[in-house]
Motif scaffolding. Structure first.
Motif, PDB file in Angstrom:
ATOM      1  N   ALA A 270      37.576  38.572  41.272  1.00 11.93           N
ATOM      2  CA  ALA A 270      36.183  38.318  40.911  1.00 11.93           C
ATOM      3  C   ALA A 270      36.030  36.983  40.195  1.00 11.93           C
ATOM      4  N   GLU A 271      37.059  36.579  39.453  1.00 17.89           N
ATOM      5  CA  GLU A 271      37.010  35.307  38.722  1.00 17.89           C
ATOM      6  C   GLU A 271      37.605  34.149  39.516  1.00 17.89           C
ATOM      7  N   GLY A 272      38.004  34.421  40.779  1.00 16.57           N
ATOM      8  CA  GLY A 272      38.563  33.356  41.608  1.00 16.57           C
ATOM      9  C   GLY A 272      39.955  32.927  41.197  1.00 16.57           C
ATOM     10  N   LYS A 273      40.681  33.812  40.525  1.00 19.08           N
ATOM     11  CA  LYS A 273      42.047  33.516  40.103  1.00 19.08           C
ATOM     12  C   LYS A 273      43.014  34.084  41.146  1.00 19.08           C
TER      13      LYS A 273
ATOM     14  N   ALA B 237      48.513  43.728  51.482  1.00 22.88           N
ATOM     15  CA  ALA B 237      47.818  44.754  50.707  1.00 22.88           C
ATOM     16  C   ALA B 237      48.035  44.582  49.214  1.00 22.88           C
ATOM     17  N   PHE B 238      49.243  44.152  48.828  1.00 15.89           N
ATOM     18  CA  PHE B 238      49.528  43.969  47.413  1.00 15.89           C
ATOM     19  C   PHE B 238      49.617  42.489  47.023  1.00 15.89           C
ATOM     20  N   TYR B 239      49.143  41.633  47.901  1.00 17.89           N
ATOM     21  CA  TYR B 239      49.041  40.194  47.618  1.00 17.89           C
ATOM     22  C   TYR B 239      47.866  39.645  48.438  1.00 17.89           C
ATOM     23  N   PRO B 240      46.650  40.116  48.126  1.00 17.28           N
ATOM     24  CA  PRO B 240      45.506  39.807  48.991  1.00 17.28           C
ATOM     25  C   PRO B 240      44.941  38.395  48.847  1.00 17.28           C
ATOM     26  N   SER B 241      45.267  37.717  47.767  1.00 16.27           N
ATOM     27  CA  SER B 241      44.733  36.357  47.575  1.00 16.27           C
ATOM     28  C   SER B 241      45.876  35.424  47.197  1.00 16.27           C
ATOM     29  N   PRO B 242      46.670  35.001  48.173  1.00 13.50           N
ATOM     30  CA  PRO B 242      47.840  34.161  47.880  1.00 13.50           C
ATOM     31  C   PRO B 242      47.465  32.864  47.174  1.00 13.50           C
ATOM     32  N   TRP B 243      48.322  32.484  46.251  1.00 11.61           N
ATOM     33  CA  TRP B 243      48.137  31.212  45.549  1.00 11.61           C
ATOM     34  C   TRP B 243      48.497  30.069  46.493  1.00 11.61           C
TER      35      TRP B 243
ATOM     36  N   LEU C 202      50.087  25.783  30.823  1.00 13.07           N
ATOM     37  CA  LEU C 202      50.075  26.866  29.857  1.00 13.07           C
ATOM     38  C   LEU C 202      48.678  27.451  29.754  1.00 13.07           C
ATOM     39  N   LYS C 203      47.654  26.603  29.799  1.00 14.96           N
ATOM     40  CA  LYS C 203      46.264  27.082  29.715  1.00 14.96           C
ATOM     41  C   LYS C 203      45.944  28.025  30.867  1.00 14.96           C
ATOM     42  N   ASP C 204      46.456  27.737  32.072  1.00 12.40           N
ATOM     43  CA  ASP C 204      46.238  28.640  33.198  1.00 12.40           C
ATOM     44  C   ASP C 204      46.870  29.996  32.918  1.00 12.40           C
ATOM     45  N   ALA C 205      48.099  29.972  32.406  1.00 11.72           N
ATOM     46  CA  ALA C 205      48.790  31.228  32.101  1.00 11.72           C
ATOM     47  C   ALA C 205      48.052  32.003  31.013  1.00 11.72           C
ATOM     48  N   VAL C 206      47.566  31.305  29.985  1.00 13.24           N
ATOM     49  CA  VAL C 206      46.795  31.947  28.919  1.00 13.24           C
ATOM     50  C   VAL C 206      45.535  32.582  29.493  1.00 13.24           C
ATOM     51  N   ASP C 207      44.851  31.857  30.379  1.00 14.70           N
ATOM     52  CA  ASP C 207      43.626  32.389  30.978  1.00 14.70           C
ATOM     53  C   ASP C 207      43.913  33.632  31.818  1.00 14.70           C
ATOM     54  N   TYR C 208      45.026  33.652  32.535  1.00 12.92           N
ATOM     55  CA  TYR C 208      45.399  34.830  33.312  1.00 12.92           C
ATOM     56  C   TYR C 208      45.696  36.006  32.377  1.00 12.92           C
ATOM     57  N   CYS C 209      46.382  35.735  31.291  1.00 16.71           N
ATOM     58  CA  CYS C 209      46.644  36.796  30.309  1.00 16.71           C
ATOM     59  C   CYS C 209      45.336  37.348  29.737  1.00 16.71           C
ATOM     60  N   LEU C 210      44.384  36.460  29.467  1.00 14.89           N
ATOM     61  CA  LEU C 210      43.097  36.895  28.924  1.00 14.89           C
ATOM     62  C   LEU C 210      42.348  37.766  29.926  1.00 14.89           C
ATOM     63  N   THR C 211      42.320  37.338  31.182  1.00 12.67           N
ATOM     64  CA  THR C 211      41.664  38.149  32.212  1.00 12.67           C
ATOM     65  C   THR C 211      42.294  39.533  32.288  1.00 12.67           C
ATOM     66  N   ALA C 212      43.617  39.572  32.261  1.00 12.76           N
ATOM     67  CA  ALA C 212      44.321  40.847  32.363  1.00 12.76           C
ATOM     68  C   ALA C 212      44.035  41.733  31.158  1.00 12.76           C
ATOM     69  N   SER C 213      44.118  41.185  29.956  1.00 15.98           N
ATOM     70  CA  SER C 213      43.885  41.985  28.747  1.00 15.98           C
ATOM     71  C   SER C 213      42.457  42.513  28.707  1.00 15.98           C
ATOM     72  N   LYS C 214      41.509  41.672  29.054  1.00 14.87           N
ATOM     73  CA  LYS C 214      40.109  42.107  29.008  1.00 14.87           C
ATOM     74  C   LYS C 214      39.828  43.161  30.073  1.00 14.87           C
ATOM     75  N   ALA C 215      40.515  43.069  31.213  1.00 15.50           N
ATOM     76  CA  ALA C 215      40.352  44.100  32.242  1.00 15.50           C
ATOM     77  C   ALA C 215      40.872  45.445  31.740  1.00 15.50           C
TER      78      ALA C 215
ATOM     79  N   MET D  23      42.670  45.354  37.245  1.00 15.72           N
ATOM     80  CA  MET D  23      43.107  44.012  36.870  1.00 15.72           C
ATOM     81  C   MET D  23      43.059  43.079  38.081  1.00 15.72           C
ATOM     82  N   GLY D  24      43.593  43.553  39.217  1.00 15.06           N
ATOM     83  CA  GLY D  24      43.563  42.735  40.423  1.00 15.06           C
ATOM     84  C   GLY D  24      42.157  42.375  40.824  1.00 15.06           C
ATOM     85  N   ALA D  25      41.236  43.352  40.740  1.00 11.31           N
ATOM     86  CA  ALA D  25      39.835  43.078  41.075  1.00 11.31           C
ATOM     87  C   ALA D  25      39.228  42.039  40.138  1.00 11.31           C
ATOM     88  N   ALA D  26      39.619  42.090  38.856  1.00  6.44           N
ATOM     89  CA  ALA D  26      39.105  41.104  37.897  1.00  6.44           C
ATOM     90  C   ALA D  26      39.572  39.696  38.257  1.00  6.44           C
TER      91      ALA D  26
END
Length: 868
Positions: free
Chosen positions: A284-287, A347-353, A360-373, A278-281
């Protein structure tokens, strides 16, 4: 040139028609925005459950990749639907694939070679839910978009998912999804747009619907447990939540410590692998902003996730960031906690926000990335995941054929047979095999009669029953810095004990006050499986109908009591033990009269009660009990304890009215109520002050106020009974000037710590509040109270101690630090005031509707308000 034959023309025409139909079919699959009028995740737009299901029904009507099924009803009576999504070929053979995964999950009579063959043939079943915590809006919203994406996908990655995986999409709290969308819509565009709900988003449980999974009190939990443990047996269960530890955008596995020991190691390994994928996904998507290994542990098994870990199902939890509802917010780095402002990579936060808008759309997109992973991992490792289901089940079965506990032995002769039946039936719902001995047998030198119930441990989900029935020994993480610090050189930790995220001890036989015995040596006995455990048949014994005697120790007796009073019968409680017809009856025995024998015979049968009929009323001292007029205080700062209080009152057929702040501020309470219950709350200040003006619509601000508190004092002085529950007792000791002090109210963590464990208490069995209790008896302690009681020269106003914490053997299960502070201190106190009384229930007697052994302390307190 040879002319085409008529047959060739027909074939070409037929194929063209097929392609046209297929093309039209693909074209008519509507996107969510085509039906809803806005895109999923759009600012200021939330879909409710009804809209989501209407859309999925339309989707299922035009797509051969989705089926909609019903799993039962919700608490408020809605049909609880879920979507099954896969390739058309898989959907056509669902029963076949369900049978394969069931065989692998149970491993019964299956060789490794047969299991390997089934793993090659089967499909990976993956459960994904959203909306369990309804104010965490993105997960439920994303399910609709995910369904559309899978139904219309044509790319190789998603086609592989559809071929290898059967996906279940579950709306885990339909009632709450409707409540939240309705509340948000009402306040949209007003100053209260992001105000919290003033009521629980599950009718009874609110946030605690994710603490109910191992006991399944709620209809929704029962539906999900049945789906998971009896019908589908998924390889992965993914439970979406919000919100991530700020400023991270999503939390995902690996989990923090401590780790519950009653799981197969493969579960932890797969959780870590899936979390890494999931983290790699995300990267890879720049999230940005995926974080792991903090905050959320796996110790407590009452969550939707952790309850399945010991069922050999890989649970995945994520927590995605969200501001509130569908309202966006802009963040700068200056909004971050200081330790995150320099954007240090870890190590467990390699790409800080780095901050910015969050919608809400950002949160939905993150959920989609996670589910698809997750789905991609399931597709990639389908065969291995399926075989691992078999391997874990086989390993567990083999383990408990070689080491104890070999079984749990449950005698039929229990103080409250109804509690035993309920506990075992919930275990059966959760996939546990229960048996009845068909002959006498012995275990570890103890003889047991025929009819004794057993749970053999050579079964695939044995780790779950071990987790539920054994005593918990919470690890002191200060001793194991290598497990959790992740530093080159572990640093010794000298601070206060490190708490778990939730409960530290939960042993269910203790909570139900049910006696069980561990078999430390193998058992040999003929036994048959039990599909449903019934208490012994009820019976009305003896002649006459002058009076009827009921056992105060059984919870079902309180249902009987309420039904008798509803029929205008009379109830009394015996003040002392007595003998009738050669039998001894304990203090508190319920004596019913002015009610027909036929009614009592039906009551005994319906409630599985043994009731003694009397030809003459026993000549003993009694307390006469009348139907109490009950009020349950419901703060607009909604708390789960209030909902659970209503749950057990409804379950036991009490009639009550809900009081809000305005009702109490209006006064004149003694003319309307005999007893008012003040459930546990976050703080006494919130009870008094409530939400500040301007933060909520005007009807929901202000709290009780000091005027309301004064009205409660007047209610008591005029003869009313106030019941304070758990930490709300601090309102009594602080505002009612009681000669009682909570000695741990302001204790520091390095002085005393016990956030959720099973302790032992002692009771004054001569006090009506303690009628039906044992001495001693297990109780739940969760941020509770321990009282010093100060004497008075006036016996009429001297507090009376009903229960106190044990001296020796105080801790039964979990963790306590600084126990000497509360040993032999008062736990329940009756405080006379004016013509009435305060009852301080210093521990949560009905905590999450789980400790059924202590429910009667609340029930007794309620009826005591009318006792004469």
């Amino acid at each position: 040139m040879k002319k085409p034959s008529y047959r060739s023309i027909l074939i070409v025409y037929f194929l063209c028609c097929l392609f046209m139909v297929a093309g039209l079919r693909a074209q008519v699959i509507p996107a969510p925005e085509d039906i809803l009028g806005f895109k999923i995740g759009a600012d200021y737009h939330l879909i409710n459950y009804n809209q989501a299901i209407d859309y999925l029904k339309k989707l299922a009507s035009v797509s051969d990749r989705i089926k909609l099924m019903e799993m039962g009803k919700t608490t408020l009576g809605l049909p609880m639907y879920y979507a099954v999504i896969s390739s058309p070929e898989n959907l056509a053979n669902l029963d076949h694939y369900r049978e394969i995964i069931k065989k692998l999950s149970l491993a019964e009579g299956l060789s490794p070679e047969e299991a390997q063959k089934l793993s090659e043939e089967g499909k990976a079943i993956v459960y994904i839910d959203g909306g369990l915590h309804a104010t965490e809006c993105a997960p439920a919203q994303h399910l609709v978009q995910l369904a559309y994406d899978l139904a219309t996908a044509q790319d190789p990655k998603n086609l592989k998912i559809l071929k290898e995986v059967i996906c279940l999409l579950v709306f885990a709290n339909p009632d709450g999804m409707n409540m939240v969308a309705d509340w948000y819509q009402k306040n949209l565009g007003t100053p209260y747009e992001v105000s919290p709900l003033p009521y629980l988003y599950h009718y009874y449980a609110g946030h605690d619907n994710n603490r109910d999974s191992y006991i399944a009190n709620l209809k929704e939990t029962q539906n999900i447990n049945r789906l998971v443990n009896q019908e589908w047996y998924p390889v992965i269960l993914y439970n979406h939540h919000q919100t991530a530890p700020f400023p991270a955008r999503i939390w995902l596995p690996p989990n923090s410590e401590p780790t519950n020991p009653n799981v197969h190691p493969l579960i932890v390994r797969w959780q870590n692998l899936i979390g890494a994928a999931m983290g790699a996904a995300f990267d890879a998507e720049g999230k940005e902003g995926a974080i792991s290994r903090i905050v959320f542990d796996t110790w407590y098994p009452g969550y939707v996730t952790q309850v399945v870990d010991s069922h050999n199902i890989i649970s995945i939890l994520t927590e995605t960031a969200l501001y509130r509802y569908a309202t966006p917010r802009f963040y700068t780095v200056q909004d971050f906690p200081p330790e995150y402002q320099d954007l240090t990579m870890a190590a467990f936060y390699p790409s800080p926000w780095k901050g910015g808008w969050w919608r809400l759309k950002d949160a939905v997109d993150y959920c989609l990335t996670a589910s698809k992973a997750v789905l991609e991992v399931a597709a990639k490792y389908r065969q291995e995941l399926l075989f691992n289901k078999y391997k874990m089940a086989k390993d567990v079965i083999t383990r408990f054929q070689k080491e104890p506990p070999y079984a749990w032995i449950i005698p039929q002769n229990q103080i409250d047979p109804g509690n035993l039946a309920l506990l075992l039936n919930r275990m059966i719902l959760l996939g546990i095999e229960v048996y009845e001995a068909q002959e006498e047998f012995s275990s570890d030198g103890i003889s047991y009669p025929r009819g004794t119930l057993l749970i053999p441990m050579n079964q695939p989900f044995a780790l779950f029953i071990k987790n539920m029935f054994e005593e918990q020994h919470y690890p002191d993480l200060r001793k194991y810095p290598d497990l959790w610090q992740g530093l080159v050189s572990a640093e010794k930790f000298e601070g206060a004990p490190i708490e778990a995220y939730d409960m530290m001890g939960w042993t269910l036989p203790y909570q139900f006050n049910v006696k069980v015995q561990v078999a430390y040596t193998p058992i040999s006995v003929r036994m048959t499986p039990v599909r449903k455990v019934d208490p012994p048949a009820g019976k009305l014994e003896g002649a006459g109908e002058a009076a009827f005697l009921l056992d105060h120790r059984e919870n079902a007796s309180f249902i009987a009591l309420n039904r008798i009073l509803k029929q205008k019968g009379k109830i009394a409680w015996a003040k002392k033990s007595f003998t009738y017809g050669g039998k001894t009856f304990s203090e508190g025995t319920m004596i019913a009269s002015s009610i027909s024998r036929n009614f009592m015979e039906k009551l005994a049968a319906d409630l599985h009660l043994k009731i003694q009929a009397c030809s003459s009323r026993p000549a003993i001292d009694v307390l006469d009990i009348k139907t109490p007029r009950i009020g349950v205080y419901q703060s607009w700062v909604a708390v789960e304890d209030e909902g659970w209080t209503r749950f057990i009152l409804d379950e036991h057929e009490f009639k009550y009215r809900v009081l809000h702040d305005a009702d109490i501020r209006a006064g004149n309470l003694a003319t309307q109520y005999d007893v008012i219950i003040l459930p546990d709350h976050y703080s006494k200040e919130l009870i008094i002050n409530g939400y500040p003006k301007g933060t909520m619509p005007p009807d929901f601000v202000g709290g009780l106020t000091l005027n309301g508190v004064n009205n409660l004092k007047e209610f008591v002085s005029e003869g009313g009974t106030l019941i304070f529950m758990n930490s709300t007792c601090n309102l009594a000791t602080g505002e009612f000037k009681t000669p009682v002090r909570n000695i741990i109210e302001k204790a520091k963590r390095d002085e005393f710590n016990c956030v959720g464990s099973i302790l032992q208490a002692e009771f004054d069995l001569s006090h009506p509040i303690a009628y039906g209790m044992q001495n001693p008896q297990p109780i739940v302690f969760a941020d509770s109270c321990a009282f010093d009681v100060f004497p008075s020269f006036d016996q009429k106003i001297t507090p009376r101690i009903v229960a106190k914490y044990a001296g020796d053997n105080l801790l039964l299960s979990g963790w306590i630090y600084g126990e000497k502070l509360i040993q032999q201190k008062a736990a329940i106190v009756e405080v006379p005031q004016g013509k009435g009384r305060l009852i301080l229930l210093g521990f949560p007697v009905q905590f999450r509707a789980q400790p059924r052994g202590t429910f009667k302390l609340l029930f007794n307190s309620i009826f005591y308000s009318t006792a004469k």
